[in-house]
Scaffold this active site. Structure first.
Site, PDB file in Angstrom:
ATOM      1  N   ARG A   6      30.500  39.934  34.671  1.00 21.40           N
ATOM      2  CA  ARG A   6      32.133  39.793  34.652  1.00 21.40           C
ATOM      3  C   ARG A   6      32.331  38.527  35.129  1.00 21.40           C
ATOM      4  NH1 ARG A   6      36.337  44.013  37.457  1.00 21.40           N
ATOM      5  NH2 ARG A   6      35.846  44.998  35.552  1.00 21.40           N
ATOM      6  N   HIS A  30      37.939  43.243  27.419  1.00 22.28           N
ATOM      7  CA  HIS A  30      37.384  44.142  28.491  1.00 22.28           C
ATOM      8  C   HIS A  30      36.834  45.163  27.419  1.00 22.28           C
ATOM      9  CE1 HIS A  30      36.216  46.116  31.926  1.00 22.28           C
ATOM     10  NE2 HIS A  30      37.319  46.611  32.443  1.00 22.28           N
ATOM     11  N   GLN A  69      35.620  48.998  28.522  1.00 21.32           N
ATOM     12  CA  GLN A  69      36.954  49.525  29.006  1.00 21.32           C
ATOM     13  C   GLN A  69      37.489  50.252  27.773  1.00 21.32           C
ATOM     14  OE1 GLN A  69      38.592  50.192  32.346  1.00 21.32           O
ATOM     15  NE2 GLN A  69      39.293  51.702  30.840  1.00 21.32           N
ATOM     16  N   ASP A  98      48.741  47.853  32.019  1.00 27.33           N
ATOM     17  CA  ASP A  98      47.783  47.151  32.921  1.00 27.33           C
ATOM     18  C   ASP A  98      48.351  46.500  33.966  1.00 27.33           C
ATOM     19  OD1 ASP A  98      45.176  46.195  34.038  1.00 27.33           O
ATOM     20  OD2 ASP A  98      44.920  44.814  32.442  1.00 27.33           O
ATOM     21  N   CYS A 128      43.394  51.329  32.909  1.00 29.63           N
ATOM     22  CA  CYS A 128      42.217  51.155  33.175  1.00 29.63           C
ATOM     23  C   CYS A 128      42.083  51.165  34.535  1.00 29.63           C
ATOM     24  CB  CYS A 128      42.039  49.510  32.745  1.00 29.63           C
ATOM     25  SG  CYS A 128      42.896  48.432  33.244  1.00 29.63           S
ATOM     26  N   ARG A 188      34.055  56.080  31.910  1.00 31.90           N
ATOM     27  CA  ARG A 188      33.364  54.591  31.782  1.00 31.90           C
ATOM     28  C   ARG A 188      31.735  55.022  31.872  1.00 31.90           C
ATOM     29  NH1 ARG A 188      35.972  50.060  33.488  1.00 31.90           N
ATOM     30  NH2 ARG A 188      34.095  49.111  32.801  1.00 31.90           N
TER      31      ARG A 188
HETATM   32  N1  NVA Z   1      43.925  42.869  33.574  1.00 31.45           N
HETATM   33  C1  NVA Z   1      42.972  43.072  34.510  1.00 31.45           C
HETATM   34  C2  NVA Z   1      42.127  44.525  34.457  1.00 31.45           C
HETATM   35  C3  NVA Z   1      41.298  44.920  35.841  1.00 31.45           C
HETATM   36  C4  NVA Z   1      40.402  46.082  35.293  1.00 31.45           C
HETATM   37  C5  NVA Z   1      42.319  42.088  35.218  1.00 31.45           C
HETATM   38  O1  NVA Z   1      41.629  41.327  34.623  1.00 31.45           O
HETATM   39  O2  NVA Z   1      42.219  41.824  36.423  1.00 31.45           O
HETATM   40  N1   CP Z   2      38.862  49.112  35.037  1.00 35.99           N
HETATM   41  C1   CP Z   2      38.060  48.307  35.717  1.00 35.99           C
HETATM   42  O1   CP Z   2      37.207  47.241  34.933  1.00 35.99           O
HETATM   43  O2   CP Z   2      38.018  48.603  36.837  1.00 35.99           O
HETATM   44  P1   CP Z   2      37.400  47.599  37.987  1.00 35.99           P
HETATM   45  O3   CP Z   2      38.025  46.285  38.057  1.00 35.99           O
HETATM   46  O4   CP Z   2      37.282  48.277  39.255  1.00 35.99           O
HETATM   47  O5   CP Z   2      35.910  47.523  37.525  1.00 35.99           O
END
Ligand code: NVA
Ligand code: CP
Length: 313
Positions: A103, A130, A133, A233, A272, A300
């Site tokens: 990540r 992502h 997801q 989101d 998500c 997931r």
């Molecule tokens: N768009 C959000 C998704 C979190 C799962 C982020 O990148 O923070």
């Molecule tokens: N949806 C998702 O990726 O959640 P987290 O940021 O908690 O991993």
């Protein structure tokens, strides 16, 4: 040596492979407690440069349930967080572990890691995409709308191909992921977002090159007409500044009762998570669809196990 197979974006799987992953996820969900030691002896690193609840825990549990050994590494505790180059980190870890879930920020960063790691890498979210997801999201749509759990690939293709999906809100990694999934599978995709918000040019180019098509609407009610899936989101993603001006521009695109009223009768909401109630979706609408959204979160685990079978074994 053959180059490692990675899952850095949806495009790393073919359309047919995505349908196979959906079918395999059905089985893995049903047979969760049946022994499936396909990662036995494998050490999988989880290298996270941003916070996470779902991605981290679902991958860790999935790896353990398949007999592997997860090693969580926050960049804060690694020399990476003190400026050691990502390519050096990748070369070092490549000598210890058998695969990685990353990540991070720029997509180029995960690509650089993968290039120097020499072992398979799965994208656990970047600023651009992502993909774990979004495959879970389409699995959840199939699970909710399919008549039987064990359809053939062709029936899944019919269900997915006839969907109208409307995404409301920021042009972020989730919006980009919907664009990439649309290009891979072909369904109607509308992005409802204000003037000044548009999909990243590279993401658009990549999708169009693969035959992808989506429309952008500046009017959330007409966008919602007959939608089968509505989704949104957070307005501020990890790594972005909490700008009040941006939130104010996005606020009119909140998913509310009017959006739901204009959508198809059996519309479903996906999110998500984490959710900001009354920012991107009203509390009332969120709670109305909460069974689906928390099932999406659980899924997931099952979908990522299907992905890991393809990538890490
Ligand atoms: N768009 C959000 C998704 C979190 C799962 C982020 O990148 O923070
Ligand atoms: N949806 C998702 O990726 O959640 P987290 O940021 O908690 O991993």
């Amino acid at each position: 040596m053959e180059p490692a197979r990675n899952f850095l974006s949806v495009y790393d799987f073919t359309e047919s492979e995505i349908y196979e992953l959906i079918l395999r996820s059905v089985v893995l969900k049903e047979e969760r407690l049946k022994s499936n030691p396909c990662l036995e002896g494998k050490k999988i690193g989880l290298i996270f440069e941003k916070s996470s609840t779902r991605t981290r825990v679902s991958f860790e549990v999935g790896i353990m349930e398949m007999g592997g050994h997860p090693i969580f590494m926050s960049s804060k505790d690694l020399q990476l967080g003190r400026g050691e180059p990502i390519k050096d980190t990748a070369r070092v870890l490549g000598g210890y572990i058998d695969g990685a879930v990353i990540r991070t920020f720029e997509q180029e960063r995960i690509e650089t890691f993968a290039q120097h790691f020499g072992k398979p890498v799965i994208n656990g979210l970047t600023d651009l995409y992502h993909p774990a997801q979004i495959l879970t999201d389409i699995f959840t749509v199939y699970e909710t709308k399919g008549k039987s759990k064990y359809e053939s690939k062709y029936i899944i293709r019919d269900i997915v191909g006839n969907l109208k999906v409307v995404y409301f809100g920021d042009a972020n990694n989730m919006a980009n992921s919907w664009v990439s999934l649309q290009a891979a599978l072909g369904f109607e995709l509308v992005l409802a977002m204000p003037e000044g918000f548009d999909i990243d040019e590279k993401v658009k180019e990549n999708a169009v090159k693969r035959g992808g098509r989506f429309t952008v609407s500046r009017d959330k009610i007409s966008a919602a007409k007959n939608a089968d899936v509505i989704t949104t989101d957070v307005f501020i993603s990890m790594g972005q500044n909490e700008e009040k001006e941006k939130i104010d521009k996005l606020k009119p695109f909140i998913i509310d009762g009017d959006v739901v009223k204009n959508a198809a009768e059996d519309v479903m909401l996906l999110h998500c998570l984490p959710v900001h109630r009354n920012e991107e979706v009203t509390e009332e609408v969120f709670e109305r669809f909460s069974e689906i959204v928390f099932r999406e979160a659980e899924n997931r685990l099952h979908v990522q196990k299907a992905i890991m079978e393809q990538i890490f074994t």
